[in-house]
Design a protein around this motif. Structure first.
Motif, mmCIF file in Angstrom:
data_model
loop_
_atom_site.group_PDB
_atom_site.id
_atom_site.type_symbol
_atom_site.label_atom_id
_atom_site.label_comp_id
_atom_site.label_asym_id
_atom_site.label_seq_id
_atom_site.Cartn_x
_atom_site.Cartn_y
_atom_site.Cartn_z
ATOM 1 N N PRO A 3 0.828 -1.210 0.000
ATOM 2 C CA PRO A 3 0.000 0.000 0.000
ATOM 3 C C PRO A 3 0.864 1.263 0.000
ATOM 4 N N PRO A 4 0.366 2.328 -0.629
ATOM 5 C CA PRO A 4 1.133 3.582 -0.694
ATOM 6 C C PRO A 4 1.383 4.204 0.681
ATOM 7 N N SER A 5 0.546 3.882 1.655
ATOM 8 C CA SER A 5 0.741 4.459 2.987
ATOM 9 C C SER A 5 2.061 4.003 3.604
ATOM 10 N N TYR A 6 2.512 2.798 3.279
ATOM 11 C CA TYR A 6 3.806 2.330 3.781
ATOM 12 C C TYR A 6 4.942 3.204 3.250
ATOM 13 N N PHE A 7 4.851 3.537 1.970
ATOM 14 C CA PHE A 7 5.886 4.378 1.368
ATOM 15 C C PHE A 7 5.863 5.789 1.951
ATOM 16 N N ILE A 8 4.677 6.278 2.234
ATOM 17 C CA ILE A 8 4.573 7.623 2.803
ATOM 18 C C ILE A 8 5.124 7.641 4.226
ATOM 19 N N VAL A 9 4.870 6.599 4.991
ATOM 20 C CA VAL A 9 5.423 6.517 6.350
ATOM 21 C C VAL A 9 6.949 6.405 6.283
ATOM 22 N N LEU A 10 7.473 5.598 5.374
ATOM 23 C CA LEU A 10 8.921 5.494 5.197
ATOM 24 C C LEU A 10 9.518 6.839 4.791
ATOM 25 N N SER A 11 8.827 7.532 3.909
ATOM 26 C CA SER A 11 9.285 8.848 3.488
ATOM 27 C C SER A 11 9.293 9.835 4.651
ATOM 28 N N LEU A 12 8.284 9.784 5.472
ATOM 29 C CA LEU A 12 8.225 10.664 6.644
ATOM 30 C C LEU A 12 9.376 10.371 7.608
ATOM 31 N N ILE A 13 9.652 9.089 7.823
ATOM 32 C CA ILE A 13 10.762 8.716 8.704
ATOM 33 C C ILE A 13 12.087 9.218 8.145
ATOM 34 N N LEU A 14 12.301 9.028 6.846
ATOM 35 C CA LEU A 14 13.542 9.497 6.223
ATOM 36 C C LEU A 14 13.663 11.017 6.307
ATOM 37 N N PHE A 15 12.565 11.717 6.079
ATOM 38 C CA PHE A 15 12.606 13.176 6.114
ATOM 39 C C PHE A 15 12.921 13.676 7.520
ATOM 40 N N VAL A 16 12.291 13.081 8.526
ATOM 41 C CA VAL A 16 12.556 13.492 9.904
ATOM 42 C C VAL A 16 13.997 13.182 10.293
ATOM 43 N N LEU A 17 14.515 12.036 9.876
ATOM 44 C CA LEU A 17 15.915 11.717 10.147
ATOM 45 C C LEU A 17 16.852 12.719 9.478
ATOM 46 N N GLY A 18 16.518 13.119 8.263
ATOM 47 C CA GLY A 18 17.318 14.127 7.583
ATOM 48 C C GLY A 18 17.315 15.455 8.314
ATOM 49 N N ILE A 19 16.163 15.862 8.816
ATOM 50 C CA ILE A 19 16.074 17.127 9.566
ATOM 51 C C ILE A 19 16.879 17.034 10.860
ATOM 52 N N VAL A 20 16.758 15.916 11.561
ATOM 53 C CA VAL A 20 17.482 15.749 12.828
ATOM 54 C C VAL A 20 18.992 15.792 12.586
ATOM 55 N N VAL A 21 19.458 15.067 11.580
ATOM 56 C CA VAL A 21 20.887 15.052 11.286
ATOM 57 C C VAL A 21 21.359 16.432 10.863
ATOM 58 N N PHE A 22 20.559 17.144 10.082
ATOM 59 C CA PHE A 22 20.958 18.467 9.622
ATOM 60 C C PHE A 22 21.166 19.427 10.793
ATOM 61 N N PHE A 23 20.306 19.347 11.803
ATOM 62 C CA PHE A 23 20.418 20.275 12.914
ATOM 63 C C PHE A 23 21.356 19.794 14.025
#
Length: 100
Positions: A3-23
């Motif tokens: 389901p596409p919701s799995y990909f969206i959740v994975l994308s959200l996790i990756l985006f949040v990890l990117g923000i955390v690492v950036f800061f």
């Protein structure tokens, strides 16, 4: 079929990890990689939504985002290399003292 919701959740996790690492990290190369991870997370969301809606517009947007990311990689790495040659360091704290 996944389901596409799995990909969206994975994308959200990756985006949040990117923000955390950036800061959290103070290294220019690590911050640069975090921005790339955030761009890839956005691409994953666009692809998942394009697949779910059977519309190709999301895939066209991903093509342009990849083009911008490639240009950013070339220019960003060149700037990081120039800073390293001048300062022998890629720490953000050392860049703040570059006035003059």
């Amino acid at each position: 079929m996944i389901p596409p919701s799995y990909f969206i959740v994975l994308s959200l996790i990756l985006f949040v990890l990117g923000i955390v690492v950036f800061f959290v990290k103070r290294d220019l190369i690590t911050m640069f990689m975090a921005v790339e991870v955030m761009l890839n997370a956005a691409n994953l969301t666009f692809i998942a939504l394009a697949k779910a809606s059977a519309n190709l517009s999301g895939q066209v947007i991903v093509f342009f985002v990849i083009t911008v990311a490639a240009a950013e990689a070339a220019v960003g790495l060149a700037i990081i290399m120039l800073v390293f040659r001048q300062r022998n360091s890629v720490l953000v704290e050392e860049m703040r003292s570059m006035k003059g």
